[in-house]
Enzyme design. Structure first.
Site, mmCIF file in Angstrom:
data_model
loop_
_atom_site.group_PDB
_atom_site.id
_atom_site.type_symbol
_atom_site.label_atom_id
_atom_site.label_comp_id
_atom_site.label_asym_id
_atom_site.label_seq_id
_atom_site.Cartn_x
_atom_site.Cartn_y
_atom_site.Cartn_z
ATOM 1 N N GLU A 298 21.297 -12.598 45.943
ATOM 2 C CA GLU A 298 22.592 -13.258 46.180
ATOM 3 C C GLU A 298 22.504 -14.734 45.845
ATOM 4 O O GLU A 298 23.390 -15.305 45.202
ATOM 5 C CB GLU A 298 23.000 -13.182 47.658
ATOM 6 C CG GLU A 298 23.058 -11.848 48.286
ATOM 7 C CD GLU A 298 21.739 -11.402 48.864
ATOM 8 O OE1 GLU A 298 20.709 -11.427 48.155
ATOM 9 O OE2 GLU A 298 21.738 -10.983 50.027
ATOM 10 N N ASN B 235 16.683 -10.596 42.849
ATOM 11 C CA ASN B 235 15.659 -11.301 43.627
ATOM 12 C C ASN B 235 14.435 -11.565 42.746
ATOM 13 O O ASN B 235 14.080 -10.772 41.872
ATOM 14 C CB ASN B 235 15.286 -10.578 44.922
ATOM 15 C CG ASN B 235 14.975 -9.109 44.764
ATOM 16 O OD1 ASN B 235 15.379 -8.475 43.807
ATOM 17 N ND2 ASN B 235 14.253 -8.562 45.727
ATOM 18 N N CYS C 18 16.330 -14.768 46.896
ATOM 19 C CA CYS C 18 17.079 -13.520 47.022
ATOM 20 C C CYS C 18 18.091 -13.366 45.889
ATOM 21 O O CYS C 18 18.528 -14.356 45.281
ATOM 22 C CB CYS C 18 17.825 -13.490 48.353
ATOM 23 S SG CYS C 18 16.767 -13.357 49.796
HETATM 24 N N1 THU Z 1 16.291 -9.647 49.556
HETATM 25 C C1 THU Z 1 17.358 -10.028 48.774
HETATM 26 O O1 THU Z 1 17.193 -10.407 47.608
HETATM 27 N N2 THU Z 1 18.590 -9.969 49.333
HETATM 28 C C2 THU Z 1 18.871 -9.469 50.566
HETATM 29 O O2 THU Z 1 20.044 -9.398 50.939
HETATM 30 C C3 THU Z 1 17.781 -9.017 51.438
HETATM 31 C C4 THU Z 1 16.411 -9.250 50.932
HETATM 32 C C5 THU Z 1 14.973 -9.587 48.915
HETATM 33 C C6 THU Z 1 13.982 -10.632 49.286
HETATM 34 C C7 THU Z 1 12.686 -9.933 48.893
HETATM 35 O O3 THU Z 1 12.470 -10.097 47.496
HETATM 36 C C8 THU Z 1 12.955 -8.465 49.150
HETATM 37 O O4 THU Z 1 14.364 -8.346 49.206
HETATM 38 C C9 THU Z 1 12.328 -7.922 50.423
HETATM 39 O O5 THU Z 1 12.645 -8.718 51.494
#
Ligand code: THU
Length: 129
Positions: free
Chosen positions: A55, A42, A53
């Site tokens: 993924e 992320n 994010c």
């Molecule tokens: N986040 C992800 O990268 N993937 C997920 O599946 C859930 C949330 C990140 C977004 C943000 O940088 C942090 O987690 C908190 O929400």
């Protein structure tokens, strides 16, 4: 299902997360049909809504290099329970992955849950017809 090695690649990718706001690193490892692995983390921004994010970083890296067919995805988060992908990521998964593709969700202590894309986003919007 996800090998220990693939889970370790997702965990390694989380070390590159840019998370000065949430302090919540995420790592992902996406396997192409040909067996190549694309990782992602992320990447946050001072303008919070611009955060990408982990993924989606992995998916966009792979798609931007010509890949359209995938066999599995691992997502690691430092959460107590296996990480639960956000709605936006589920929609992006539905765009590129078959409904029966396995997604392995991993917690901080490496507890895993395997769900299909169809289970993560039932009755998804896929195209205009
Ligand atoms: N986040 C992800 O990268 N993937 C997920 O599946 C859930 C949330 C990140 C977004 C943000 O940088 C942090 O987690 C908190 O929400």
């Amino acid at each position: 299902m996800a090998t220990t090695e693939l889970i370790d690649q997702a965990i390694a990718a989380s070390q590159y997360a840019h998370v000065p706001y949430s302090h919540f690193p995420i790592g992902a490892a996406l396997v192409t049909k040909a067996g190549e692995v694309y990782t992602g983390c992320n990447i946050e921004n001072a303008s919070f809504g611009l955060t990408n994010c982990g993924e989606r970083t992995a998916i966009f890296k792979a798609v931007s290099e010509g890949h359209k067919e995938f066999s599995e995805l691992v997502v690691y988060g430092t959460s107590e329970q296996p990480i639960s992908p956000c709605g936006a990521c589920r929609q992006v998964m539905a765009e590129f992955f078959k409904k029966d593709m396995p997604v392995t969700l991993v917690s901080r202590n490496k507890t895993t849950v395997v769900m299909t894309v169809g289970e993560l986003l039932p009755y998804s919007f896929t195209d205009l017809n």
